[in-house]
Enzyme design. Structure first.
Site, PDB file in Angstrom:
ATOM      1  CB  CYS A  73      57.010  37.868 -25.848  1.00 43.34           C
ATOM      2  SG  CYS A  73      56.522  36.614 -27.050  1.00 43.34           S
ATOM      3  CB  CYS A 203      49.625  35.273 -27.783  1.00 46.21           C
ATOM      4  SG  CYS A 203      50.072  36.679 -26.745  1.00 46.21           S
TER       5      CYS A 203
END
Length: 267
Positions: A73, A203
């Site tokens: 991530c 993101c």
């Protein structure tokens, strides 16, 4: 058992982070999901553990908000670097760490007490693959990128869920979905994330996916892109080496929202 945690966010992507050095926590998916629940828990898009590593100053373990351990991530990576700085692990504003997809380097470009701008090194990415009406690329996590217009009014939740169930993505173990619209010399993006199973405000690996795909199919002479997510602005820079994108840097904000203490028995 009571655990101290930090709540951090990077461009609106929020995380619960716990220093797991010496604690030996190996959280069950149900426990992670309960902690990340926005109504009955702390509330977060994911949970991260900072752990010891034999070769690096620390290891990052990332769990999606639905519970399972997941791949890299990017926004979480910037946040855990700031968490490591708050824990005293950055002597000169630079650090490297291990994650599921390999080794990462990071630099704090600027810092206040609770915030920082972090430049994070990402893994190499191959040339995106044409798939359906868009492009598929792995940037540490799998991403589908689709360029179009009118993303401000589209139902990202419904379209993300529709695409998520298609066999082309199920057979690949799932994907995240990025809906992208050019905005001058930048790109605006909205993302549906697997594991969260909803739209998120930003993101990091998705921003990288958008940048390398834009370089591959729209702007081959560009190696630096500004990405406007709903939660903030990110920058992606890289060096193209044939069909491989190398030296990828994801730069953007990270912020400590608050610290607290949780009782594991409540989850």
């Amino acid at each position: 058992m009571k655990l101290t945690f930090g709540k951090y966010e990077g461009a609106g992507n929020d995380f619960v982070i716990i220093d797991n050095r010496g604690l030996g926590i190996d959280p069950a998916p149900e426990w992670v999901a309960a902690v990340c629940d926005h109504r009955f828990g702390i509330g977060a898009d994911g949970l991260m553990l900072l752990e010891n590593d034999p070769s690096e100053p620390f290891r990052m373990r990332y769990f999606n908000s639905d519970g399972p351990e997941a791949t890299m991530c990017g926004n979480g990576g910037r946040c855990i670097v700031l968490f490591a700085a708050h824990a005293g692990l950055l002597a000169d504003g630079r650090i490297s760490f291990a994650a599921m997809d390999g080794r990462h380097t990071a630099t704090l470009l600027s810092r206040t007490d609770d915030g920082a701008v972090v430049s994070l090194g990402m893994r190499d990415a191959s040339l995106p693959e044409r798939l359906l009406e868009g492009w598929f690329v792995d940037t540490g996590s799998p991403h589908f990128v689709r360029f179009g217009e009118g993303i401000d009014t589209m139902d990202v939740f419904a379209e993300g869920r529709r695409l998520r169930a298609l066999p082309e993505f199920v057979s690949r173990g799932g994907s995240n979905f990025n809906f992208v619209e050019p905005d001058g010399d930048a790109f605006r993006v909205r993302t549906y994330e697997r594991g969260v199973e909803d739209e998120t405000l930003a993101c990091g690996t998705g921003a990288v996916a958008v940048a390398v795909t834009a370089a591959a199919v729209l702007r081959p002479d560009s190696s630096r892109f500004r990405i406007h997510a709903r939660g903030g602005e990110l920058e992606v820079a890289f060096r193209r080496d044939g069909n491989v994108f190398r030296d990828i840097r994801l730069t953007g904000p990270a912020r400590r929202v608050f610290t607290g203490e949780l009782n594991t028995e409540n989850f």
